[in-house]
Design a protein around this motif. Structure first.
Motif, mmCIF file in Angstrom:
data_model
loop_
_atom_site.group_PDB
_atom_site.id
_atom_site.type_symbol
_atom_site.label_atom_id
_atom_site.label_comp_id
_atom_site.label_asym_id
_atom_site.label_seq_id
_atom_site.Cartn_x
_atom_site.Cartn_y
_atom_site.Cartn_z
ATOM 1 N N GLU A 149 1.071 -1.184 0.434
ATOM 2 C CA GLU A 149 -0.283 -0.056 -0.187
ATOM 3 C C GLU A 149 0.660 1.087 -0.078
ATOM 4 N N GLY A 150 0.583 2.618 -0.839
ATOM 5 C CA GLY A 150 1.180 3.434 -0.752
ATOM 6 C C GLY A 150 1.571 4.219 -2.215
ATOM 7 N N GLU A 151 2.139 5.317 -1.708
ATOM 8 C CA GLU A 151 2.649 5.900 -2.620
ATOM 9 C C GLU A 151 4.879 5.768 -2.845
ATOM 10 N N GLU A 152 5.598 5.609 -3.683
ATOM 11 C CA GLU A 152 6.674 6.323 -3.892
ATOM 12 C C GLU A 152 7.130 6.610 -4.509
ATOM 13 N N GLY A 153 8.282 7.064 -5.236
ATOM 14 C CA GLY A 153 9.104 8.076 -5.896
ATOM 15 C C GLY A 153 10.632 8.147 -5.434
ATOM 16 N N GLY A 154 11.016 8.837 -6.308
ATOM 17 C CA GLY A 154 12.784 8.500 -6.000
ATOM 18 C C GLY A 154 13.813 9.421 -7.399
ATOM 19 N N VAL A 155 14.048 10.367 -7.412
ATOM 20 C CA VAL A 155 15.177 10.322 -7.886
ATOM 21 C C VAL A 155 16.807 9.937 -7.962
ATOM 22 N N ILE A 156 17.205 9.480 -9.316
ATOM 23 C CA ILE A 156 18.201 8.823 -9.715
ATOM 24 C C ILE A 156 19.542 10.452 -9.899
ATOM 25 N N LEU A 157 20.378 9.517 -8.336
ATOM 26 C CA LEU A 157 21.023 10.736 -8.946
ATOM 27 C C LEU A 157 22.790 10.502 -8.926
ATOM 28 N N SER A 158 23.295 8.755 -9.655
ATOM 29 C CA SER A 158 24.094 8.435 -9.742
ATOM 30 C C SER A 158 23.885 7.530 -10.840
ATOM 31 N N GLY A 159 24.054 6.893 -11.270
ATOM 32 C CA GLY A 159 24.291 5.566 -12.221
ATOM 33 C C GLY A 159 23.059 5.369 -13.068
ATOM 34 N N ARG A 160 22.688 3.843 -13.350
ATOM 35 C CA ARG A 160 21.087 3.957 -14.132
ATOM 36 C C ARG A 160 20.479 2.906 -13.696
ATOM 37 N N LEU A 161 19.808 3.040 -13.599
ATOM 38 C CA LEU A 161 18.241 2.314 -12.912
ATOM 39 C C LEU A 161 16.882 1.823 -13.486
ATOM 40 N N GLU A 162 17.297 0.511 -13.862
ATOM 41 C CA GLU A 162 15.548 -0.209 -14.662
ATOM 42 C C GLU A 162 14.908 0.173 -13.718
ATOM 43 N N VAL A 163 13.587 0.401 -13.732
ATOM 44 C CA VAL A 163 12.237 0.486 -12.892
ATOM 45 C C VAL A 163 10.970 0.008 -13.380
ATOM 46 N N THR A 164 10.716 -1.340 -13.335
ATOM 47 C CA THR A 164 9.666 -1.926 -14.137
ATOM 48 C C THR A 164 8.652 -1.078 -12.925
ATOM 49 N N VAL A 165 7.313 -1.038 -13.494
ATOM 50 C CA VAL A 165 5.829 -1.071 -13.328
ATOM 51 C C VAL A 165 4.725 -1.283 -13.764
ATOM 52 N N ASP A 166 3.999 -2.844 -13.208
ATOM 53 C CA ASP A 166 2.898 -2.845 -14.342
ATOM 54 C C ASP A 166 4.220 -3.454 -15.329
ATOM 55 N N ASP A 167 3.788 -3.681 -16.429
ATOM 56 C CA ASP A 167 4.653 -4.076 -17.823
ATOM 57 C C ASP A 167 5.313 -3.105 -18.426
ATOM 58 N N GLU A 168 5.175 -1.315 -17.553
ATOM 59 C CA GLU A 168 6.143 -0.323 -18.045
ATOM 60 C C GLU A 168 7.352 -0.531 -17.514
ATOM 61 N N ARG A 169 8.746 -0.188 -18.251
ATOM 62 C CA ARG A 169 9.719 -0.322 -17.847
ATOM 63 C C ARG A 169 10.587 0.956 -18.675
ATOM 64 N N ARG A 170 11.383 1.174 -17.779
ATOM 65 C CA ARG A 170 12.067 2.528 -18.356
ATOM 66 C C ARG A 170 13.848 2.415 -17.456
ATOM 67 N N ILE A 171 14.515 2.643 -17.989
ATOM 68 C CA ILE A 171 15.936 3.301 -17.227
ATOM 69 C C ILE A 171 16.054 4.542 -17.398
ATOM 70 N N LEU A 172 16.531 4.548 -16.180
ATOM 71 C CA LEU A 172 16.397 5.918 -15.209
ATOM 72 C C LEU A 172 17.579 6.278 -15.340
ATOM 73 N N GLY A 173 18.141 7.515 -15.597
ATOM 74 C CA GLY A 173 20.051 7.812 -16.072
ATOM 75 C C GLY A 173 19.790 9.562 -14.506
ATOM 76 N N PRO A 174 20.558 9.617 -14.211
ATOM 77 C CA PRO A 174 20.868 10.769 -13.609
ATOM 78 C C PRO A 174 19.977 12.116 -13.543
ATOM 79 N N GLY A 175 18.985 12.588 -13.004
ATOM 80 C CA GLY A 175 17.961 13.491 -11.843
ATOM 81 C C GLY A 175 17.246 13.101 -13.210
ATOM 82 N N ASP A 176 16.720 11.914 -13.527
ATOM 83 C CA ASP A 176 15.622 11.017 -14.008
ATOM 84 C C ASP A 176 14.409 11.066 -12.863
ATOM 85 N N ALA A 177 13.285 10.800 -12.870
ATOM 86 C CA ALA A 177 13.267 10.153 -11.587
ATOM 87 C C ALA A 177 11.562 9.603 -11.517
#
Length: 182
Positions: A124-152
């Motif tokens: 339950e709830g909500e969450e969010g974040g901001v990438i400071l460095s490196g690359r993070l693959e975030v998958t939510v349901d069937d959506e997938r993105r690779i995020l880099g510095p400054g992305d959220a």
């Protein structure tokens, strides 16, 4: 008024110097049961809660009557952040306990290849974040993105989600979730 059983249990367990595993062993339950209760992902029966509280030890009446002081600290130095992660993922939490708090703030660090697991997270709830460095693959349901510095990212946490560090460098993220889920 709802009672934060999970936060209350976590606060008392930590105050008694017990790990989730130690309390689970004392209570005769799995450590995942303790983890789920502390995350408020499941509500224990009265009998199960009594058995767990016997492992602390504390009675039901005392458990529900207990009201710790709310944290008064406002500022936190880097060394004050509390490590609540393990292995290749570091979660450094702002504040020692989440008892009585509605928001959890983390400084996360994923080592290359680190992954939250093949089974997506959901709570339950909500969450969010901001990438400071490196690359993070975030998958939510069937959506997938690779995020880099400054992305959220920002989403409802009951949607199945997963995080994975991609690339050769660690990924650092500052995140927040409500209600606290660790």
């Amino acid at each position: 008024m709802a009672v934060d059983v999970g936060g209350r249990l976590r606060h008392l367990r930590i105050a008694r110097g017990l790990s989730q595993r130690q309390l689970a062993k004392r209570a005769g339950v799995t450590n995942s049961t303790i983890s789920l209760i502390e995350a408020n992902a499941t509500n224990p029966s009265v009998g199960a809660l009594k058995r767990i509280l016997d492992g602390i030890p504390i009675g039901l009446a005392e458990f529900f009557a207990f009201e710790p002081e709310r944290p008064r600290q406002v500022f936190y130095r880097a060394e004050d952040l509390v490590e609540i992660g393990k292995g290749t993922i570091s979660y450094r939490q702002v504040g020692e306990t989440m008892f009585g708090r509605a928001l959890q703030i983390l400084k996360e660090c994923y080592q290359p290849g680190a992954d939250t697991g093949k089974v997506p997270l959901s709570h339950e709830g909500e969450e969010g974040g901001v990438i400071l460095s490196g690359r993070l693959e975030v998958t939510v349901d069937d959506e997938r993105r690779i995020l880099g510095p400054g992305d959220a990212y920002y989403f409802e946490s009951r949607r199945p989600h997963r995080f994975r560090c991609v690339g050769p460098n660690p990924c650092e993220v500052v995140s927040a979730c409500t209600p606290p889920s660790f």
